[in-house]
Design a protein around this motif. Structure first.
Motif, PDB file in Angstrom:
ATOM      1  N   ASP A 101      -5.122   0.920  -8.653  1.00 10.72           N
ATOM      2  CA  ASP A 101      -4.535   0.947  -9.709  1.00 10.72           C
ATOM      3  C   ASP A 101      -3.008   1.456  -9.756  1.00 10.72           C
ATOM      4  O   ASP A 101      -2.361   1.182 -10.421  1.00 10.72           O
ATOM      5  N   ILE A 102      -2.942   2.390  -8.483  1.00  8.84           N
ATOM      6  CA  ILE A 102      -1.482   2.640  -8.246  1.00  8.84           C
ATOM      7  C   ILE A 102      -0.490   1.498  -8.152  1.00  8.84           C
ATOM      8  O   ILE A 102       0.636   1.311  -8.694  1.00  8.84           O
ATOM      9  N   SER A 103      -0.952   0.398  -7.373  1.00 13.57           N
ATOM     10  CA  SER A 103      -0.012  -0.491  -7.081  1.00 13.57           C
ATOM     11  C   SER A 103      -0.026  -1.457  -8.467  1.00 13.57           C
ATOM     12  O   SER A 103       1.382  -1.795  -8.691  1.00 13.57           O
TER      13      SER A 103
ATOM     14  N   ALA B 171       2.869  16.325  -3.590  1.00 16.14           N
ATOM     15  CA  ALA B 171       3.856  16.316  -2.773  1.00 16.14           C
ATOM     16  C   ALA B 171       4.600  14.885  -2.823  1.00 16.14           C
ATOM     17  O   ALA B 171       5.889  14.548  -2.687  1.00 16.14           O
ATOM     18  N   GLU B 172       3.671  13.810  -3.087  1.00 15.04           N
ATOM     19  CA  GLU B 172       4.115  12.485  -3.143  1.00 15.04           C
ATOM     20  C   GLU B 172       4.676  12.157  -4.416  1.00 15.04           C
ATOM     21  O   GLU B 172       5.581  10.923  -4.547  1.00 15.04           O
ATOM     22  N   LEU B 173       4.344  12.809  -5.422  1.00 12.52           N
ATOM     23  CA  LEU B 173       4.526  12.316  -6.936  1.00 12.52           C
ATOM     24  C   LEU B 173       6.190  12.113  -7.229  1.00 12.52           C
ATOM     25  O   LEU B 173       6.595  11.068  -7.619  1.00 12.52           O
ATOM     26  N   PRO B 174       7.132  13.201  -6.570  1.00 12.85           N
ATOM     27  CA  PRO B 174       8.453  12.610  -7.149  1.00 12.85           C
ATOM     28  C   PRO B 174       9.238  11.562  -6.479  1.00 12.85           C
ATOM     29  O   PRO B 174       9.717  10.645  -7.087  1.00 12.85           O
ATOM     30  N   ASN B 175       8.739  11.106  -5.383  1.00 15.43           N
ATOM     31  CA  ASN B 175       9.136  10.131  -4.486  1.00 15.43           C
ATOM     32  C   ASN B 175       8.705   8.728  -5.154  1.00 15.43           C
ATOM     33  O   ASN B 175       9.431   7.737  -5.237  1.00 15.43           O
ATOM     34  N   ILE B 176       7.548   8.878  -5.555  1.00 10.97           N
ATOM     35  CA  ILE B 176       6.913   7.466  -6.120  1.00 10.97           C
ATOM     36  C   ILE B 176       7.366   7.442  -7.573  1.00 10.97           C
ATOM     37  O   ILE B 176       7.585   6.234  -8.137  1.00 10.97           O
ATOM     38  N   VAL B 177       7.125   8.520  -8.605  1.00  9.44           N
ATOM     39  CA  VAL B 177       7.495   8.425 -10.007  1.00  9.44           C
ATOM     40  C   VAL B 177       8.976   8.360 -10.183  1.00  9.44           C
ATOM     41  O   VAL B 177       9.241   7.692 -11.221  1.00  9.44           O
ATOM     42  N   ALA B 178       9.593   9.244  -9.761  1.00 15.12           N
ATOM     43  CA  ALA B 178      11.098   9.490 -10.132  1.00 15.12           C
ATOM     44  C   ALA B 178      11.877   7.986 -10.412  1.00 15.12           C
ATOM     45  O   ALA B 178      12.348   7.761 -11.444  1.00 15.12           O
ATOM     46  N   PRO B 179      11.616   7.256  -9.379  1.00 21.63           N
ATOM     47  CA  PRO B 179      12.528   5.727  -9.557  1.00 21.63           C
ATOM     48  C   PRO B 179      11.871   4.957 -10.517  1.00 21.63           C
ATOM     49  O   PRO B 179      12.769   4.423 -11.179  1.00 21.63           O
ATOM     50  N   LEU B 180      10.633   5.029 -10.813  1.00 20.46           N
ATOM     51  CA  LEU B 180      10.065   4.439 -12.020  1.00 20.46           C
ATOM     52  C   LEU B 180      10.518   4.779 -13.267  1.00 20.46           C
ATOM     53  O   LEU B 180      10.634   4.015 -14.363  1.00 20.46           O
ATOM     54  N   LEU B 181      10.941   5.982 -13.320  1.00 18.46           N
ATOM     55  CA  LEU B 181      11.507   6.564 -14.661  1.00 18.46           C
ATOM     56  C   LEU B 181      12.902   6.815 -14.819  1.00 18.46           C
ATOM     57  O   LEU B 181      13.264   7.261 -15.707  1.00 18.46           O
ATOM     58  N   GLY B 182      13.607   6.240 -13.822  1.00 20.47           N
ATOM     59  CA  GLY B 182      15.184   6.510 -13.768  1.00 20.47           C
ATOM     60  C   GLY B 182      15.642   7.647 -13.684  1.00 20.47           C
ATOM     61  O   GLY B 182      16.631   8.128 -13.902  1.00 20.47           O
ATOM     62  N   LEU B 183      14.861   8.462 -12.674  1.00 19.56           N
ATOM     63  CA  LEU B 183      15.091   9.821 -12.246  1.00 19.56           C
ATOM     64  C   LEU B 183      15.337  10.014 -10.822  1.00 19.56           C
ATOM     65  O   LEU B 183      14.897   9.123  -9.922  1.00 19.56           O
ATOM     66  N   LYS B 184      16.154  11.194 -10.465  1.00 23.43           N
ATOM     67  CA  LYS B 184      16.250  11.404  -8.883  1.00 23.43           C
ATOM     68  C   LYS B 184      14.976  12.309  -8.648  1.00 23.43           C
ATOM     69  O   LYS B 184      14.660  13.067  -9.233  1.00 23.43           O
ATOM     70  N   PRO B 185      14.268  12.132  -7.402  1.00 27.72           N
ATOM     71  CA  PRO B 185      13.378  12.841  -7.114  1.00 27.72           C
ATOM     72  C   PRO B 185      13.439  14.380  -7.110  1.00 27.72           C
ATOM     73  O   PRO B 185      12.325  15.236  -7.401  1.00 27.72           O
ATOM     74  N   LYS B 186      14.689  14.730  -6.856  1.00 30.42           N
ATOM     75  CA  LYS B 186      14.819  16.538  -6.867  1.00 30.42           C
ATOM     76  C   LYS B 186      15.716  16.811  -8.113  1.00 30.42           C
ATOM     77  O   LYS B 186      16.269  17.820  -8.011  1.00 30.42           O
TER      78      LYS B 186
ATOM     79  N   ARG C  23       1.377  11.648 -15.683  1.00 34.29           N
ATOM     80  CA  ARG C  23      -0.147  12.166 -16.068  1.00 34.29           C
ATOM     81  C   ARG C  23      -1.065  10.991 -15.023  1.00 34.29           C
ATOM     82  O   ARG C  23      -1.825  11.507 -14.292  1.00 34.29           O
ATOM     83  N   PHE C  24      -0.672   9.734 -15.265  1.00 35.49           N
ATOM     84  CA  PHE C  24      -1.130   8.723 -14.553  1.00 35.49           C
ATOM     85  C   PHE C  24      -1.308   8.953 -13.082  1.00 35.49           C
ATOM     86  O   PHE C  24      -2.312   8.997 -12.629  1.00 35.49           O
ATOM     87  N   PHE C  25      -0.286   9.121 -12.636  1.00 32.58           N
ATOM     88  CA  PHE C  25       0.039   8.994 -11.040  1.00 32.58           C
ATOM     89  C   PHE C  25      -0.330  10.512 -10.538  1.00 32.58           C
ATOM     90  O   PHE C  25      -0.733  10.641  -9.416  1.00 32.58           O
ATOM     91  N   ALA C  26       0.030  11.565 -11.406  1.00 29.40           N
ATOM     92  CA  ALA C  26      -0.710  13.039 -10.836  1.00 29.40           C
ATOM     93  C   ALA C  26      -2.085  12.816 -10.636  1.00 29.40           C
ATOM     94  O   ALA C  26      -2.498  13.904  -9.903  1.00 29.40           O
ATOM     95  N   ALA C  27      -2.942  12.263 -11.560  1.00 30.57           N
ATOM     96  CA  ALA C  27      -4.349  12.195 -11.423  1.00 30.57           C
ATOM     97  C   ALA C  27      -4.779  11.499 -10.115  1.00 30.57           C
ATOM     98  O   ALA C  27      -6.036  11.524  -9.685  1.00 30.57           O
ATOM     99  N   ARG C  28      -3.624  10.784  -9.480  1.00 32.23           N
ATOM    100  CA  ARG C  28      -4.351   9.793  -8.601  1.00 32.23           C
ATOM    101  C   ARG C  28      -3.616   9.853  -7.027  1.00 32.23           C
ATOM    102  O   ARG C  28      -4.126   9.170  -6.091  1.00 32.23           O
ATOM    103  N   ILE C  29      -2.625  10.709  -6.942  1.00 33.07           N
ATOM    104  CA  ILE C  29      -1.743  11.017  -5.818  1.00 33.07           C
ATOM    105  C   ILE C  29      -1.435  12.180  -5.742  1.00 33.07           C
ATOM    106  O   ILE C  29      -1.420  13.181  -6.652  1.00 33.07           O
ATOM    107  N   ASP C  30      -1.298  12.712  -4.263  1.00 27.74           N
ATOM    108  CA  ASP C  30      -0.815  13.977  -4.010  1.00 27.74           C
ATOM    109  C   ASP C  30       0.336  14.430  -4.527  1.00 27.74           C
ATOM    110  O   ASP C  30       1.308  13.771  -4.692  1.00 27.74           O
TER     111      ASP C  30
END
Length: 317
Positions: A82-84, A117-132, A108-115
């Motif tokens: 589902d993540i892919s 610590a990994e969330l910023p690096n995976i989700v931020a680019p998908l939302l047009g944000l910087k991980p930090k 919310r979708f990704f937070a329920a499925r991944i650690d």
């Protein structure tokens, strides 16, 4: 040479219910004229799992083809989980505007499925944000809030930045604050200030926010009170709790100024929240006649005895 990964299917054979389809379906009606004239130019994306065809991107195209009774061009892709699928779905729709409601659904979708610590690096680019970035931190903190706040954010009643204060509060206090945002839409500054003043008062006086907002000043807005006035009242009440001395000085200041400037368009404001003992006086005019009237008013209010009381406010503080 034909591409073996692309085939033609009936729309009804494609499952469009996957939880990874995070973007709301766009109106398919606008695609109908193009489909009638040119046919389907871009295949939808899908995966085949356990004998089912699962859509990854292209719901509007499937709906439009179904409406016209046409087959759908489908391109099969590799997406093992589902993540892919969600990542490919979001990348395929990257040109679409991502509002706060969508961003919330994505995190919310990704937070329920991944650690976490990994969330910023995976989700931020998908939302047009910087991980930090600050906004990414806000989204991470938002995951700790009750789901009641999700609905308020989606409705635009509370800004994302409010989480910077909400995350510091106990759950009972956060729950008690929900009522202030259920029927009112708050700007970023008003919401953050309101919550900050309550939080700081709570810490200083060692009282819960539940106890603080039980005062009559925080009663819900009545039918005769506009939403804007209600927000102003709540902010004013919270500020008075946090800064009682300053609030009292402001009341005295307003009373004196109303007497000094009565009948004129001059405004008198303290400089530096009374810390400097100075005041600023100003007005506006757009022609010589108005300027002459303003100067005459200024000469009149200069003679008013209340100025000394006004100057003393800063010194007394």
């Amino acid at each position: 040479m034909s591409n073996p990964s692309i085939c033609s299917l009936y729309p009804a054979d494609i499952d469009c219910s996957g939880p990874w389809l995070l973007h709301p379906e766009s109106p398919f009606e606008k695609l109908i004229p193009s489909l009638k004239k040119h046919g389907q130019l871009v295949p939808v994306l899908a995966v085949e799992e356990s004998g089912k065809i699962l859509l990854v991107a292209g719901r509007a195209r499937v709906s439009a083809a179904s409406k016209l009774g046409l087959d759908v061009l489908v391109r099969y892709i590799d997406a093992a989980d589902d993540i892919s699928k969600a990542v490919l779905h979001l990348e395929e729709n990257s040109a679409r505007l991502a509002d706060e409601s969508l961003k919330l659904s994505v995190v919310r979708f990704f937070a329920a499925r991944i650690d976490a610590a990994e969330l910023p690096n995976i989700v931020a680019p998908l939302l047009g944000l910087k991980p930090k970035s600050r906004d990414m931190k806000f989204w991470l903190d938002w995951m700790e809030l009750e789901l009641e706040y999700d609905e308020l954010l989606k409705l635009g009643h509370i800004p994302l930045a409010a989480v910077s204060v909400l995350i510091k509060l106990d759950e009972p206090d956060r729950t008690a604050l929900v009522r202030f945002f259920e029927k009112l839409s708050w700007s970023r500054s008003n919401a953050v200030n309101f919550l900050t003043w309550l939080y700081e008062t709570s810490r200083r006086e060692n009282k819960s926010i539940v106890e603080l907002i039980s005062a009559p000043a925080f009663d819900s807005a009545g039918e005769s009170e506009s939403p804007k006035d209600a927000v102003s009242r709540f902010c004013k009440s919270a500020k008075e709790l946090c800064y009682p001395t300053l609030s009292e000085l402001e009341k005295v200041h307003c009373k004196i100024v109303s007497e000094i400037c009565a009948g004129t368009k001059w405004r008198v404001e303290p400089v530096g929240s009374f810390e400097t003992g100075e005041v600023m006086i100003q007005t506006r005019f757009k022609n010589r006649e108005m300027m002459e009237k303003a100067m005459a008013d200024l000469e009149s209010i200069f003679k008013f005895s209340g100025w000394e009381d006004l100057f003393e406010l800063g010194r007394d503080k």
